[in-house]
Design a protein around this motif. Structure first.
Motif, PDB file in Angstrom:
ATOM      1  N   ARG A 161      85.209  70.921  21.211  1.00 16.06           N
ATOM      2  CA  ARG A 161      86.438  71.290  21.929  1.00 16.06           C
ATOM      3  C   ARG A 161      86.120  72.489  22.818  1.00 16.06           C
ATOM      4  O   ARG A 161      85.255  73.301  22.495  1.00 16.06           O
ATOM      5  CB  ARG A 161      87.593  71.579  20.981  1.00 16.06           C
ATOM      6  CG  ARG A 161      87.328  72.559  19.854  1.00 16.06           C
ATOM      7  CD  ARG A 161      88.541  72.576  18.919  1.00 16.06           C
ATOM      8  NE  ARG A 161      88.340  73.419  17.760  1.00 16.06           N
ATOM      9  CZ  ARG A 161      89.189  73.512  16.757  1.00 16.06           C
ATOM     10  NH1 ARG A 161      90.307  72.791  16.770  1.00 16.06           N
ATOM     11  NH2 ARG A 161      88.961  74.304  15.739  1.00 16.06           N
ATOM     12  N   THR A 162      86.838  72.577  23.931  1.00 11.83           N
ATOM     13  CA  THR A 162      86.540  73.585  24.948  1.00 11.83           C
ATOM     14  C   THR A 162      87.787  74.404  25.244  1.00 11.83           C
ATOM     15  O   THR A 162      88.863  73.828  25.476  1.00 11.83           O
ATOM     16  CB  THR A 162      86.045  72.903  26.237  1.00 11.83           C
ATOM     17  OG1 THR A 162      84.820  72.223  25.953  1.00 11.83           O
ATOM     18  CG2 THR A 162      85.814  73.916  27.343  1.00 11.83           C
ATOM     19  N   PRO A 163      87.693  75.728  25.235  1.00 10.52           N
ATOM     20  CA  PRO A 163      88.854  76.568  25.582  1.00 10.52           C
ATOM     21  C   PRO A 163      89.450  76.177  26.928  1.00 10.52           C
ATOM     22  O   PRO A 163      88.734  75.916  27.886  1.00 10.52           O
ATOM     23  CB  PRO A 163      88.255  77.983  25.616  1.00 10.52           C
ATOM     24  CG  PRO A 163      87.075  77.919  24.700  1.00 10.52           C
ATOM     25  CD  PRO A 163      86.510  76.536  24.889  1.00 10.52           C
ATOM     26  N   GLY A 164      90.757  76.127  26.964  1.00  8.63           N
ATOM     27  CA  GLY A 164      91.466  75.769  28.187  1.00  8.63           C
ATOM     28  C   GLY A 164      91.750  74.291  28.304  1.00  8.63           C
ATOM     29  O   GLY A 164      92.590  73.880  29.118  1.00  8.63           O
ATOM     30  N   THR A 177      91.948  72.328  25.250  1.00 10.01           N
ATOM     31  CA  THR A 177      92.225  71.944  23.869  1.00 10.01           C
ATOM     32  C   THR A 177      93.724  71.978  23.629  1.00 10.01           C
ATOM     33  O   THR A 177      94.386  72.979  23.936  1.00 10.01           O
ATOM     34  CB  THR A 177      91.509  72.903  22.891  1.00 10.01           C
ATOM     35  OG1 THR A 177      90.107  72.890  23.167  1.00 10.01           O
ATOM     36  CG2 THR A 177      91.728  72.479  21.453  1.00 10.01           C
ATOM     37  N   ILE A 222      94.010  73.745  18.624  1.00 10.75           N
ATOM     38  CA  ILE A 222      93.667  75.169  18.602  1.00 10.75           C
ATOM     39  C   ILE A 222      94.001  75.755  17.238  1.00 10.75           C
ATOM     40  O   ILE A 222      93.240  76.546  16.671  1.00 10.75           O
ATOM     41  CB  ILE A 222      94.419  75.932  19.717  1.00 10.75           C
ATOM     42  CG1 ILE A 222      93.973  75.456  21.104  1.00 10.75           C
ATOM     43  CG2 ILE A 222      94.200  77.447  19.576  1.00 10.75           C
ATOM     44  CD1 ILE A 222      94.779  76.048  22.237  1.00 10.75           C
ATOM     45  N   SER A 277      93.066  84.810  26.788  1.00 11.72           N
ATOM     46  CA  SER A 277      92.369  83.565  27.120  1.00 11.72           C
ATOM     47  C   SER A 277      93.378  82.515  27.536  1.00 11.72           C
ATOM     48  O   SER A 277      94.591  82.666  27.322  1.00 11.72           O
ATOM     49  CB  SER A 277      91.572  83.052  25.905  1.00 11.72           C
ATOM     50  OG  SER A 277      92.468  82.705  24.857  1.00 11.72           O
ATOM     51  N   TYR A 278      92.865  81.424  28.116  1.00 11.73           N
ATOM     52  CA  TYR A 278      93.724  80.265  28.372  1.00 11.73           C
ATOM     53  C   TYR A 278      94.373  79.798  27.073  1.00 11.73           C
ATOM     54  O   TYR A 278      95.565  79.473  27.035  1.00 11.73           O
ATOM     55  CB  TYR A 278      92.904  79.111  28.954  1.00 11.73           C
ATOM     56  CG  TYR A 278      92.520  79.239  30.410  1.00 11.73           C
ATOM     57  CD1 TYR A 278      93.412  79.757  31.349  1.00 11.73           C
ATOM     58  CD2 TYR A 278      91.283  78.810  30.844  1.00 11.73           C
ATOM     59  CE1 TYR A 278      93.062  79.848  32.684  1.00 11.73           C
ATOM     60  CE2 TYR A 278      90.919  78.899  32.185  1.00 11.73           C
ATOM     61  CZ  TYR A 278      91.809  79.416  33.098  1.00 11.73           C
ATOM     62  OH  TYR A 278      91.467  79.507  34.422  1.00 11.73           O
ATOM     63  N   ASP A 279      93.572  79.712  26.008  1.00 12.88           N
ATOM     64  CA  ASP A 279      94.098  79.196  24.743  1.00 12.88           C
ATOM     65  C   ASP A 279      95.240  80.046  24.208  1.00 12.88           C
ATOM     66  O   ASP A 279      96.204  79.521  23.641  1.00 12.88           O
ATOM     67  CB  ASP A 279      92.987  79.098  23.694  1.00 12.88           C
ATOM     68  CG  ASP A 279      92.124  77.857  23.867  1.00 12.88           C
ATOM     69  OD1 ASP A 279      92.386  77.079  24.804  1.00 12.88           O
ATOM     70  OD2 ASP A 279      91.184  77.665  23.065  1.00 12.88           O
ATOM     71  N   ASP A 280      95.140  81.362  24.383  1.00 12.04           N
ATOM     72  CA  ASP A 280      96.232  82.232  23.945  1.00 12.04           C
ATOM     73  C   ASP A 280      97.495  81.942  24.741  1.00 12.04           C
ATOM     74  O   ASP A 280      98.601  81.892  24.186  1.00 12.04           O
ATOM     75  CB  ASP A 280      95.823  83.693  24.096  1.00 12.04           C
ATOM     76  CG  ASP A 280      96.852  84.652  23.513  1.00 12.04           C
ATOM     77  OD1 ASP A 280      97.107  84.583  22.297  1.00 12.04           O
ATOM     78  OD2 ASP A 280      97.425  85.452  24.279  1.00 12.04           O
TER      79      ASP A 280
END
Length: 354
Positions: free
Chosen positions: A191-194, A196, A201, A248-251
């Motif tokens: 899986r890749t940040p942004g 996912t 996550i 981050s993107y994920d956040d």
């Protein structure tokens, strides 16, 4: 970088590798000396070497199954499928496993060339917003076919994708897909940040993906295509009258910070493309894809919506700049609006620096 490596298949067929042309979190990709357009992926240190060899062998076998034959039909080929397992030549435990696959460079360019305005002007100078729409449609249709045949990509991202000047799409890194073979399930690993989905996550590492998590990544990629490379969860967090530290993107994904969901949740540069450049049906699709309680559109659903936006009469060419193409729903040109803020994603002269 030139290498001096030879790889050998199980039946003794040998290929000499040329330059290293790419690398990722798991392996390295090399050119192959052959009359056909081929490359080799080598994975020096997989977490479970035997499991990796078994996965590749099953994918090679599945290439002959009707569901995969259909996916691989057409020209140019849309999937860089493993053709044959190989190992580096020589004895001893230092031998590295991998496989030979189609070299997508003979028909495509890196997907990122269509997302980045500078790369687009350099490598795809004729591309317009219509090209981006075509690429989004091709990607949605291909993913819908992949899902229909029982595969899950699991790590859908720009690095795994290819595009040509007409918007046709190709995929690579098939060895990370999730699939079944008989009674065996080969789970997705990456899986890749942004890219996912929020539910992944929050899940433990190694939690398997599903088609819905692919659909989230697809929505991110379609947004990037249609909004000149802008990630839908880009932006410095804002709220309560103050700025917050960017993580981050994920956040931003986890906390729902997205311009399309809440304009006040993030701060973006003034030069970012205007949010209202999107036709209403697509904007609604993005909101459904990104909202915590939204009904996420499937790949097939995106394909229907995108095809409708490419129907005759749905696109308009700007009277000032012929490379400014936009939806007829917008009474004036969004790209001219963007240019007025200091950056033009589709300038009239592609050689001009913005």
């Amino acid at each position: 970088m030139t290498v001096a490596l030879t790889v050998v298949s199980g039946n003794g067929r040998a290929w000499r590798l040329t330059e290293q042309i790419g690398s990722g979190s798991e392996g390295f990709v090399y050119g192959v000396e052959d009359t056909r357009p081929l490359v080799a992926k080598l994975v020096p240190d997989p977490p479970d070497p035997e499991a990796f060899r078994r996965r590749v062998a099953r994918l090679v076998r599945q290439r002959r199954e009707p569901r995969t034959v259909e996916l691989l039909s057409g020209t140019p080929v849309r999937l860089s499928w493993p053709l044959v397992p190989v190992r580096t030549a020589g004895g001893g435990p230092e031998r590295v496993d991998g496989y030979v696959m189609t070299d997508m460079r003979h028909a495509y360019q890196p997907f990122s060339h269509l997302l980045d305005p500078h790369a687009r002007r350099a490598h795809l100078p004729a591309a317009t917003w219509a090209t981006a729409l075509c690429a989004a449609l091709a990607l949605a249709r291909l993913l819908a076919r992949v899902h229909a045949e029982g595969y899950v990509v699991g790590d859908l991202k720009p690095d795994n994708l290819w595009v040509d000047e007409t918007g046709r799409i190709g995929m690579a890194d098939v060895d990370s897909w999730q699939f079944t073979d008989g009674r065996d399930t080969f789970a997705g690993r990456m899986r890749t940040p942004g890219y996912t989905a929020p539910e992944r996550i929050a899940a433990p590492a190694g939690a398997p993906p599903d088609s819905a998590s692919d659909d989230f990544a697809l929505a991110v990629l379609v947004h990037q295509l249609l909004v000149a490379g802008l990630h839908p969860f880009a932006g410095h967090p804002a709220g309560g009258g103050c700025l917050r530290d960017y993580t981050s993107y994920d956040d931003n994904v986890v906390h729902g910070r997205c311009r399309l969901l809440d304009r006040t949740s993030v701060l973006l540069p003034r030069s970012a493309p205007p949010a209202d450049l999107l036709p209403r049906p697509l904007a609604e699709g993005f909101r459904a894809a990104f909202a915590p309680a939204g009904r996420r559109p499937t790949a097939a659903g995106w394909a229907r919506s995108l095809a409708a936006e490419l129907a005759p009469g749905r696109l308009k060419v700007c009277a000032v700049n012929a490379r400014h193409v936009h939806t007829v729903e917008r009474p004036w040109c969004p790209w001219c609006d963007q240019a007025g803020q200091g950056f033009d994603s589709y300038p009239d002269d592609p050689r001009e620096d913005a």
